[in-house]
Design a protein around this motif. Sequence first.
Motif, mmCIF file in Angstrom:
data_model
loop_
_atom_site.group_PDB
_atom_site.id
_atom_site.type_symbol
_atom_site.label_atom_id
_atom_site.label_comp_id
_atom_site.label_asym_id
_atom_site.label_seq_id
_atom_site.Cartn_x
_atom_site.Cartn_y
_atom_site.Cartn_z
ATOM 1 N N ALA A 44 16.111 0.578 -0.926
ATOM 2 C CA ALA A 44 16.637 0.748 0.432
ATOM 3 C C ALA A 44 16.759 2.228 0.790
ATOM 4 C CB ALA A 44 17.988 0.047 0.570
ATOM 5 N N ASP A 45 17.167 3.063 -0.156
ATOM 6 C CA ASP A 45 17.252 4.507 0.078
ATOM 7 C C ASP A 45 15.866 5.099 0.306
ATOM 8 O OD1 ASP A 45 20.071 4.524 -0.357
ATOM 9 O OD2 ASP A 45 19.734 4.683 -2.526
ATOM 10 N N LEU A 46 14.901 4.676 -0.497
ATOM 11 C CA LEU A 46 13.542 5.196 -0.354
ATOM 12 C C LEU A 46 12.936 4.806 0.986
ATOM 13 C CD1 LEU A 46 11.923 4.734 -3.883
ATOM 14 C CD2 LEU A 46 13.039 6.747 -2.918
ATOM 15 N N GLU A 47 13.274 3.637 1.477
ATOM 16 C CA GLU A 47 12.734 3.182 2.763
ATOM 17 C C GLU A 47 13.192 4.059 3.925
ATOM 18 O OE1 GLU A 47 11.731 -1.451 2.583
ATOM 19 O OE2 GLU A 47 13.874 -1.031 2.438
ATOM 20 N N LYS A 48 14.268 4.800 3.745
ATOM 21 C CA LYS A 48 14.777 5.691 4.796
ATOM 22 C C LYS A 48 14.087 7.049 4.770
ATOM 23 C CE LYS A 48 19.253 3.427 4.536
ATOM 24 N NZ LYS A 48 20.601 3.526 3.979
ATOM 25 N N MET A 49 13.308 7.319 3.729
ATOM 26 C CA MET A 49 12.619 8.596 3.581
ATOM 27 C C MET A 49 11.209 8.487 4.162
ATOM 28 S SD MET A 49 13.888 9.507 -0.298
ATOM 29 C CE MET A 49 13.370 11.215 -0.241
ATOM 30 N N PRO A 50 10.551 9.631 4.413
ATOM 31 C CA PRO A 50 9.157 9.580 4.888
ATOM 32 C C PRO A 50 8.284 8.800 3.902
ATOM 33 C CG PRO A 50 10.034 11.801 5.083
ATOM 34 C CD PRO A 50 11.054 11.000 4.316
ATOM 35 N N GLN A 51 7.444 7.928 4.447
ATOM 36 C CA GLN A 51 6.647 7.010 3.641
ATOM 37 C C GLN A 51 5.206 7.502 3.473
ATOM 38 O OE1 GLN A 51 8.243 3.947 2.338
ATOM 39 N NE2 GLN A 51 9.811 5.460 2.861
ATOM 40 N N THR A 52 4.632 7.161 2.333
ATOM 41 C CA THR A 52 3.228 7.453 2.052
ATOM 42 C C THR A 52 2.573 6.184 1.547
ATOM 43 O OG1 THR A 52 3.714 9.761 1.534
ATOM 44 C CG2 THR A 52 1.647 8.872 0.685
ATOM 45 N N ARG A 53 1.350 5.979 1.987
ATOM 46 C CA ARG A 53 0.577 4.796 1.569
ATOM 47 C C ARG A 53 -0.678 5.294 0.843
ATOM 48 N NH1 ARG A 53 0.069 1.465 6.334
ATOM 49 N NH2 ARG A 53 1.911 0.424 5.569
ATOM 50 N N ILE A 54 -0.941 4.694 -0.302
ATOM 51 C CA ILE A 54 -2.146 5.007 -1.080
ATOM 52 C C ILE A 54 -2.914 3.715 -1.295
ATOM 53 C CG2 ILE A 54 -3.041 5.745 -3.326
ATOM 54 C CD1 ILE A 54 -0.668 7.605 -3.601
ATOM 55 N N VAL A 55 -4.194 3.739 -0.950
ATOM 56 C CA VAL A 55 -5.080 2.620 -1.243
ATOM 57 C C VAL A 55 -5.967 3.092 -2.383
ATOM 58 C CG1 VAL A 55 -6.865 1.080 -0.364
ATOM 59 C CG2 VAL A 55 -5.026 1.852 1.157
ATOM 60 N N THR A 56 -5.848 2.437 -3.526
ATOM 61 C CA THR A 56 -6.587 2.872 -4.709
ATOM 62 C C THR A 56 -6.731 1.740 -5.708
ATOM 63 O OG1 THR A 56 -6.746 4.630 -6.365
ATOM 64 C CG2 THR A 56 -4.562 3.699 -6.004
ATOM 65 N N ALA A 57 -7.722 1.885 -6.546
ATOM 66 C CA ALA A 57 -7.839 1.010 -7.714
ATOM 67 C C ALA A 57 -6.988 1.621 -8.819
ATOM 68 C CB ALA A 57 -9.293 0.915 -8.157
ATOM 69 N N THR A 58 -6.531 0.799 -9.727
ATOM 70 C CA THR A 58 -5.824 1.272 -10.922
ATOM 71 C C THR A 58 -6.405 0.529 -12.113
ATOM 72 O OG1 THR A 58 -4.083 -0.395 -11.089
ATOM 73 C CG2 THR A 58 -3.690 1.435 -9.554
ATOM 74 N N PRO A 59 -6.209 1.053 -13.313
ATOM 75 C CA PRO A 59 -6.670 0.319 -14.494
ATOM 76 C C PRO A 59 -5.839 -0.934 -14.776
ATOM 77 C CG PRO A 59 -6.168 2.628 -15.030
ATOM 78 C CD PRO A 59 -5.706 2.371 -13.635
#
Length: 158
Positions: A44-59
């Motif tokens: 909930a605290d993180l949701e109040k901060m500026p957000q970043t979205r990453i579209v990526t593959a992971t192992p």
Amino acid sequence: MFILRTGLLAVFLLFSWSGLAPAQEQPETLPLAIGTEGYKVTVADLEKMPQTRIVTATPFLPGTATFEGVLLRELLKAAKLTAPSLVMTALNDYRVEVPASDAENYDVIVAYKVDGKYMRVRDKGPFWLIYPLDQHPELRNEQTATKMIWQIKAIDGE
């Protein structure tokens, strides 16, 4: 017994069709401790901060996924944690060292959502360190993969 089961099924279907079905699961409220000064955040605290979205593959997941969270460098700034190296600890006490320069050189995030859904502990959440692997091919290696710690419970400076 049949009438009870049929009745429960009818109630479930009624709620589902009427739009009153339970909403998406809420995020878990486990705190993430950052530094030794008592700075803690929840999803909930993180949701109040500026957000970043990453579209990526992971192992660790098939195909590509969309991760949402907060830039690690912004989180460290908010916690006033400065150190050349970070030690991240998972719920199972797995520890990994991450150079603080990774947070400055790349848009590394502390993710709490994958593909629009909150990550539960059973799904590598509630916090997972995600590197933008598809945007930076030089990061696609075993060394980076070992730093992509999930179920993070603490971030400390070293």
